[in-house]
Design an enzyme around this catalytic site. Structure first.
Site, mmCIF file in Angstrom:
data_model
loop_
_atom_site.group_PDB
_atom_site.id
_atom_site.type_symbol
_atom_site.label_atom_id
_atom_site.label_comp_id
_atom_site.label_asym_id
_atom_site.label_seq_id
_atom_site.Cartn_x
_atom_site.Cartn_y
_atom_site.Cartn_z
ATOM 1 N N THR A 197 0.846 -1.203 0.000
ATOM 2 C CA THR A 197 0.000 0.000 0.000
ATOM 3 C C THR A 197 0.879 1.249 0.000
ATOM 4 O O THR A 197 2.015 1.236 0.469
ATOM 5 C CB THR A 197 -0.951 0.029 1.208
ATOM 6 O OG1 THR A 197 -0.193 0.268 2.415
ATOM 7 C CG2 THR A 197 -1.725 -1.280 1.341
ATOM 8 N N GLY A 198 0.328 2.336 -0.529
ATOM 9 C CA GLY A 198 1.092 3.574 -0.600
ATOM 10 C C GLY A 198 2.346 3.411 -1.418
ATOM 11 O O GLY A 198 3.432 3.853 -1.039
ATOM 12 N N ALA A 199 2.202 2.797 -2.589
ATOM 13 C CA ALA A 199 3.365 2.301 -3.333
ATOM 14 C C ALA A 199 3.882 3.265 -4.392
ATOM 15 O O ALA A 199 4.816 2.933 -5.111
ATOM 16 C CB ALA A 199 3.004 0.967 -3.999
ATOM 17 N N ASN A 200 3.314 4.468 -4.499
ATOM 18 C CA ASN A 200 3.709 5.329 -5.608
ATOM 19 C C ASN A 200 4.923 6.213 -5.312
ATOM 20 O O ASN A 200 5.447 6.871 -6.204
ATOM 21 C CB ASN A 200 2.537 6.204 -6.069
ATOM 22 C CG ASN A 200 2.131 7.221 -5.023
ATOM 23 O OD1 ASN A 200 1.424 6.879 -4.088
ATOM 24 N ND2 ASN A 200 2.571 8.463 -5.172
ATOM 25 N N SER A 201 5.409 6.232 -4.059
ATOM 26 C CA SER A 201 6.575 7.060 -3.750
ATOM 27 C C SER A 201 7.226 6.577 -2.463
ATOM 28 O O SER A 201 6.697 5.701 -1.772
ATOM 29 C CB SER A 201 6.177 8.540 -3.603
ATOM 30 O OG SER A 201 5.329 8.714 -2.476
ATOM 31 N N GLY A 202 8.373 7.164 -2.155
ATOM 32 C CA GLY A 202 9.016 6.937 -0.872
ATOM 33 C C GLY A 202 9.295 5.490 -0.552
ATOM 34 O O GLY A 202 9.721 4.696 -1.400
ATOM 35 N N TYR A 233 -0.460 11.829 15.097
ATOM 36 C CA TYR A 233 0.406 10.833 14.470
ATOM 37 C C TYR A 233 0.765 9.740 15.470
ATOM 38 O O TYR A 233 0.735 8.546 15.141
ATOM 39 C CB TYR A 233 1.675 11.500 13.926
ATOM 40 C CG TYR A 233 2.536 10.569 13.104
ATOM 41 C CD1 TYR A 233 2.081 10.058 11.900
ATOM 42 C CD2 TYR A 233 3.802 10.190 13.547
ATOM 43 C CE1 TYR A 233 2.862 9.204 11.134
ATOM 44 C CE2 TYR A 233 4.588 9.328 12.785
ATOM 45 C CZ TYR A 233 4.122 8.844 11.585
ATOM 46 O OH TYR A 233 4.889 7.990 10.836
#
Length: 280
Positions: free
Chosen positions: A9-14, A164
């Site tokens: 998941t959240g695989a488009n950057s970083g 956070y």
């Protein structure tokens, strides 16, 4: 032999993108779960180029939307019978209080509740794997996290540090509760602290606010590749194939806060999470 199948998941950057590339280099088939299709397509091409692998695909899904998570899970199940690895990497930081489409405070909503729902919807597919693994990216920030069941979404007293910390404590509680429920299965679940990593996590997902600030911090932070190492280790190493319910930093088990180890709160929080996403 078929390649092992992973979702990040959240695989488009970083760190997410770095994790995808590292897993693809290890000859896994990787599904990149991304919210933004255009950014996802650019990241997909970069991941294929960097890894020299064509076994990477893009699927869209928004962890800030219960409807979108259900749609992703249904689409995945229509095409795959089992899942070997689920890496819950996506994360947001919001300087001002924001809400998801379903009215959850954004950090708790995306960082925990979205992943909680996604994981539970895919749990049968993970159980069909010979040795399924779930990896949850938490943070050392869990140590200052607290939880208020009367005001979980900070309608009063919000600030980014408390918000956070709460979402990262939630990640660890989720890991603990899930490990207990998976104890008699072939699936393991562990969480990790990646270290302070230079990513886009503090950048507003819609406006881009915060990019300049992040650039200033880059020299002092780990690279995304370095931050992804423990997640990749937990996903692939034989050394941890029988370990479940633990928290790692730099590929070693690390201590949790006292609050994170409270079994009564872990169970209470599990049932609260089920109610929030409609799984109760």
């Amino acid at each position: 032999m078929e390649k092992k199948l992973a979702i990040v998941t959240g695989a488009n950057s970083g760190m997410g993108l770095a994790t995808v590339i590292a897993l693809a280099k290890k000859d896994l088939h990787v599904i990149m779960l991304c919210r933004n299709e255009a950014k996802g397509k650019r990241a997909l091409e970069l991941a294929k180029e960097e890894s020299q692998s064509s076994s990477i695909e893009l699927m869209n899904g928004d962890l800030a939307s219960i409807e979108s998570i259900h749609h992703f899970a249904e689409t995945f199940k229509a095409n795959h019978d089992s899942l070997d690895l689920l890496i819950n990497n996506a994360g947001v930081v919001t300087l001002k209080r924001q809400e998801t489409k379903d009215g959850f405070e954004s950090m708790l909503g995306v960082n925990h509740l979205g992943h909680f729902l996604l994981t539970n919807l895919l749990i049968d597919e993970l159980k069909r794997s010979e040795a399924g693994r779930i990896v949850i990216v938490s943070s050392g920030a869990h140590k200052w996290g607290t939880f208020d069941f009367d005001d979980p979404y900070f309608h009063k007293g919000f600030n980014v540090v408390k918000g956070y910390g709460r979402s990262k404590l939630a990640n660890v509680w989720f890991m603990k509760g899930l490990a207990k429920r998976l104890a008699d299965t072939s699936v393991t679940v562990n969480a990790l602290h990646p270290g302070a990593v230079a990513t886009n996590i503090g950048v507003d997902r819609d406006t881009g606010f915060g990019k300049r600030f992040i650039k200033l911090l880059v020299p002092f932070f780990r690279t995304p590749e370095r931050g992804a190492q423990t997640a990749v280790f937990l996903a692939t190493s034989d050394r941890v194939q029988t370990i479940s319910g633990s928290y790692f930093y730099d590929e070693k088990e690390a201590p949790l806060s006292k609050l994170a180890q409270d079994d009564e709160l872990v169970d209470r929080f599990w049932h609260w999470s089920e109610q929030q996403v409609g799984l109760d």
